[in-house]
Design a protein around this motif. Sequence first.
Motif, PDB file in Angstrom:
ATOM      1  N   ASN A 180       0.696  -1.358   0.022  1.00  0.00           N
ATOM      2  CA  ASN A 180       0.088  -0.098   0.076  1.00  0.00           C
ATOM      3  C   ASN A 180       0.922   1.234  -0.078  1.00  0.00           C
ATOM      4  O   ASN A 180       0.500   2.187  -0.521  1.00  0.00           O
ATOM      5  N   ALA A 181       1.917   1.112   0.771  1.00  0.00           N
ATOM      6  CA  ALA A 181       2.867   2.406   0.747  1.00  0.00           C
ATOM      7  C   ALA A 181       3.519   2.720  -0.684  1.00  0.00           C
ATOM      8  O   ALA A 181       3.742   3.669  -0.921  1.00  0.00           O
ATOM      9  N   PHE A 182       3.955   1.498  -1.236  1.00  0.00           N
ATOM     10  CA  PHE A 182       4.592   1.613  -2.489  1.00  0.00           C
ATOM     11  C   PHE A 182       3.555   2.122  -3.473  1.00  0.00           C
ATOM     12  O   PHE A 182       4.080   2.641  -4.614  1.00  0.00           O
ATOM     13  N   VAL A 183       2.203   1.706  -3.330  1.00  0.00           N
ATOM     14  CA  VAL A 183       1.107   2.352  -4.441  1.00  0.00           C
ATOM     15  C   VAL A 183       1.299   3.852  -4.140  1.00  0.00           C
ATOM     16  O   VAL A 183       1.020   4.752  -5.115  1.00  0.00           O
ATOM     17  N   ALA A 184       1.180   4.235  -2.889  1.00  0.00           N
ATOM     18  CA  ALA A 184       0.808   5.639  -2.531  1.00  0.00           C
ATOM     19  C   ALA A 184       1.907   6.735  -2.755  1.00  0.00           C
ATOM     20  O   ALA A 184       1.762   7.777  -3.135  1.00  0.00           O
ATOM     21  N   GLY A 185       3.099   6.079  -2.788  1.00  0.00           N
ATOM     22  CA  GLY A 185       4.435   6.915  -3.016  1.00  0.00           C
ATOM     23  C   GLY A 185       4.814   6.708  -4.445  1.00  0.00           C
ATOM     24  O   GLY A 185       4.642   5.927  -5.095  1.00  0.00           O
ATOM     25  N   LYS A 186       5.553   7.904  -4.611  1.00  0.00           N
ATOM     26  CA  LYS A 186       6.407   7.736  -6.064  1.00  0.00           C
ATOM     27  C   LYS A 186       7.930   7.442  -5.674  1.00  0.00           C
ATOM     28  O   LYS A 186       8.358   6.651  -6.655  1.00  0.00           O
ATOM     29  N   GLU A 187       8.217   7.884  -4.546  1.00  0.00           N
ATOM     30  CA  GLU A 187       9.844   7.635  -4.102  1.00  0.00           C
ATOM     31  C   GLU A 187       9.784   6.849  -2.911  1.00  0.00           C
ATOM     32  O   GLU A 187       8.970   6.724  -1.996  1.00  0.00           O
ATOM     33  N   VAL A 188      10.780   5.827  -3.292  1.00  0.00           N
ATOM     34  CA  VAL A 188      11.276   5.028  -1.935  1.00  0.00           C
ATOM     35  C   VAL A 188      12.573   5.527  -1.438  1.00  0.00           C
ATOM     36  O   VAL A 188      13.390   6.016  -2.125  1.00  0.00           O
ATOM     37  N   PHE A 189      12.635   5.522  -0.219  1.00  0.00           N
ATOM     38  CA  PHE A 189      13.544   6.127   0.721  1.00  0.00           C
ATOM     39  C   PHE A 189      14.237   4.858   1.502  1.00  0.00           C
ATOM     40  O   PHE A 189      13.427   4.528   2.403  1.00  0.00           O
ATOM     41  N   ILE A 190      15.306   4.662   1.001  1.00  0.00           N
ATOM     42  CA  ILE A 190      15.807   3.395   1.764  1.00  0.00           C
ATOM     43  C   ILE A 190      17.013   3.677   2.866  1.00  0.00           C
ATOM     44  O   ILE A 190      18.116   4.185   2.500  1.00  0.00           O
ATOM     45  N   PRO A 191      16.849   3.473   4.150  1.00  0.00           N
ATOM     46  CA  PRO A 191      17.914   3.758   5.093  1.00  0.00           C
ATOM     47  C   PRO A 191      18.590   2.412   5.007  1.00  0.00           C
ATOM     48  O   PRO A 191      17.921   1.270   5.113  1.00  0.00           O
ATOM     49  N   ILE A 192      20.088   2.336   5.004  1.00  0.00           N
ATOM     50  CA  ILE A 192      20.879   1.045   5.264  1.00  0.00           C
ATOM     51  C   ILE A 192      21.785   1.395   6.462  1.00  0.00           C
ATOM     52  O   ILE A 192      22.451   2.335   6.574  1.00  0.00           O
ATOM     53  N   GLN A 193      21.768   0.404   7.164  1.00  0.00           N
ATOM     54  CA  GLN A 193      22.749   0.277   8.399  1.00  0.00           C
ATOM     55  C   GLN A 193      24.074  -0.157   7.875  1.00  0.00           C
ATOM     56  O   GLN A 193      24.092  -1.151   7.145  1.00  0.00           O
ATOM     57  N   CYS A 194      25.076   0.513   8.346  1.00  0.00           N
ATOM     58  CA  CYS A 194      26.359   0.213   7.988  1.00  0.00           C
ATOM     59  C   CYS A 194      26.975  -0.952   8.799  1.00  0.00           C
ATOM     60  O   CYS A 194      27.664  -0.772   9.480  1.00  0.00           O
ATOM     61  N   GLU A 195      26.508  -2.202   8.491  1.00  0.00           N
ATOM     62  CA  GLU A 195      26.659  -3.371   8.882  1.00  0.00           C
ATOM     63  C   GLU A 195      26.984  -4.396   8.031  1.00  0.00           C
ATOM     64  O   GLU A 195      26.376  -4.181   6.919  1.00  0.00           O
ATOM     65  N   TYR A 196      27.684  -5.433   8.663  1.00  0.00           N
ATOM     66  CA  TYR A 196      27.664  -6.629   7.548  1.00  0.00           C
ATOM     67  C   TYR A 196      25.970  -7.088   7.301  1.00  0.00           C
ATOM     68  O   TYR A 196      25.290  -6.534   7.732  1.00  0.00           O
ATOM     69  N   TYR A 197      26.065  -7.598   6.281  1.00  0.00           N
ATOM     70  CA  TYR A 197      24.888  -8.148   5.506  1.00  0.00           C
ATOM     71  C   TYR A 197      23.886  -6.809   5.009  1.00  0.00           C
ATOM     72  O   TYR A 197      22.897  -6.890   4.858  1.00  0.00           O
ATOM     73  N   ALA A 198      24.577  -5.686   4.935  1.00  0.00           N
ATOM     74  CA  ALA A 198      23.668  -4.540   4.880  1.00  0.00           C
ATOM     75  C   ALA A 198      22.934  -4.653   3.502  1.00  0.00           C
ATOM     76  O   ALA A 198      21.780  -4.343   3.308  1.00  0.00           O
ATOM     77  N   LEU A 199      23.599  -5.340   2.433  1.00  0.00           N
ATOM     78  CA  LEU A 199      23.109  -5.314   0.851  1.00  0.00           C
ATOM     79  C   LEU A 199      22.416  -6.534   0.932  1.00  0.00           C
ATOM     80  O   LEU A 199      21.541  -6.730  -0.046  1.00  0.00           O
ATOM     81  N   GLU A 200      22.533  -7.428   1.935  1.00  0.00           N
ATOM     82  CA  GLU A 200      21.828  -8.804   1.758  1.00  0.00           C
ATOM     83  C   GLU A 200      20.112  -8.541   1.890  1.00  0.00           C
ATOM     84  O   GLU A 200      19.803  -7.681   2.640  1.00  0.00           O
ATOM     85  N   GLY A 201      19.543  -9.175   1.076  1.00  0.00           N
ATOM     86  CA  GLY A 201      17.910  -8.840   1.181  1.00  0.00           C
ATOM     87  C   GLY A 201      17.602  -7.673   0.165  1.00  0.00           C
ATOM     88  O   GLY A 201      16.460  -7.482   0.114  1.00  0.00           O
ATOM     89  N   LEU A 202      18.530  -6.631   0.063  1.00  0.00           N
ATOM     90  CA  LEU A 202      18.354  -5.252  -0.594  1.00  0.00           C
ATOM     91  C   LEU A 202      17.640  -5.936  -1.905  1.00  0.00           C
ATOM     92  O   LEU A 202      16.749  -5.305  -2.611  1.00  0.00           O
ATOM     93  N   SER A 203      18.249  -6.950  -2.753  1.00  0.00           N
ATOM     94  CA  SER A 203      17.931  -7.207  -3.955  1.00  0.00           C
ATOM     95  C   SER A 203      16.201  -7.822  -3.938  1.00  0.00           C
ATOM     96  O   SER A 203      15.751  -7.598  -5.022  1.00  0.00           O
ATOM     97  N   GLN A 204      15.857  -8.581  -2.943  1.00  0.00           N
ATOM     98  CA  GLN A 204      14.648  -8.735  -2.709  1.00  0.00           C
ATOM     99  C   GLN A 204      13.959  -7.302  -2.670  1.00  0.00           C
ATOM    100  O   GLN A 204      12.541  -7.527  -3.404  1.00  0.00           O
ATOM    101  N   LEU A 205      14.204  -6.579  -2.120  1.00  0.00           N
ATOM    102  CA  LEU A 205      13.224  -5.357  -1.905  1.00  0.00           C
ATOM    103  C   LEU A 205      13.437  -4.770  -3.239  1.00  0.00           C
ATOM    104  O   LEU A 205      12.388  -4.183  -3.777  1.00  0.00           O
ATOM    105  N   LEU A 206      14.529  -4.424  -4.165  1.00  0.00           N
ATOM    106  CA  LEU A 206      14.463  -3.843  -5.446  1.00  0.00           C
ATOM    107  C   LEU A 206      13.455  -4.767  -6.245  1.00  0.00           C
ATOM    108  O   LEU A 206      13.039  -4.122  -7.250  1.00  0.00           O
ATOM    109  N   LYS A 207      13.508  -6.045  -6.277  1.00  0.00           N
ATOM    110  CA  LYS A 207      12.627  -6.890  -7.203  1.00  0.00           C
ATOM    111  C   LYS A 207      11.317  -6.711  -6.917  1.00  0.00           C
ATOM    112  O   LYS A 207      10.507  -6.489  -7.638  1.00  0.00           O
TER     113      LYS A 207
END
Length: 301
Positions: A180-207
């Motif tokens: 619902n939030a993705f349909v309501a918004g135009k822009e996605v704002f992603i906070p990324i924590q500077c830790e191991y595995y930060a990018l893990e799971g990001l590809s799922q989000l982008l997909k």
Amino acid sequence: MRTELAASIPDAGADTPLAQTLAADTRRRINLSGRMLPKPPTTRVLTVANQKGGVGKTTTAVNVAAALAQSGLSVLVVDLDPQGNASTALGVDHHAEVPSVYDALVDGRALAEVVVECANVPNLRVVPATIDLAGAEIELVSMVARETRLDRALQTYLANHETDYVLIDCPPSLGLLTINAFVAGKEVFIPIQCEYYALEGLSQLLKNIELIRSHLNPTLHVSTILLTMYDGRTRLSSQVADEVRTHFPEQVLRTSVPRSVRVSEAPSFGETVMTYDAASSGALAYLEAASELAQRGAESS
Ligand code: ADP
Ligand code: MG
């Protein structure tokens, strides 16, 4: 004038890192505090998302929202996480009986009827989330137009209430609330924590964002990434930051948010760090991030 004032602060010697930090912070404060930020040409709706928990979504949503509001813009935060952490941080009541985003999503109640003012920050309004929202994820499944309910509620609200920025704080999952939030918004704002595995799971989000883009919201895109809980003393933090910047050179804000006790203390006082300790490094970083976000929005239009 500001530039001169900031430049007049003496450089501290390289052997006094604390003094260096203080001098740098003072310069940043002089440059930023009380500065008005440009209004976007039309309302910008940003969905703050990352399917990982504890990466700084809520902290980012409320502090960027407060910083934008303190800079003269009119801002609405939609708390879309049943935990109601954003409501807590903004000092807004969210016990079970409070009218909330649940009523808008599930019962079709007007958002205007559930919006409340944030007491500590002028120009900042909040749609609170209560624990009822936990059930909405399932209740929505069998509903008509289940993916577009927030969008409709928000568009109706925005038609009658002048608003520069809407920030939607998402739960750490990719269920119907986040959709619902993705349909309501135009822009996605992603906070990324500077830790191991930060990018893990990001590809799922982008997909998932890609799926929403092709089926439900052709305008959706990742516009902004903010590195959070950055610890300059560790190599890991800077390695993660470099990696994220390499992958997303356009989206990552120059400012990163340092790990700071003041940031994590603020919610227990029902405040954002922007009012709890406006001079802290965390508050300055969020003010800078908000400033970058607003400048970019003004340029791209
Ligand atoms: P999410 O919404 O993604 O689950 P939160 O914003 O609730 O993440 O942050 C998770 C935890 O980390 C919270 O306890 C929060 O106070 C803390 N936190 C977030 N940003 C910072 C920071 N810059 N410095 C210190 N603690 C932080
Ligand atoms: Mg959260």
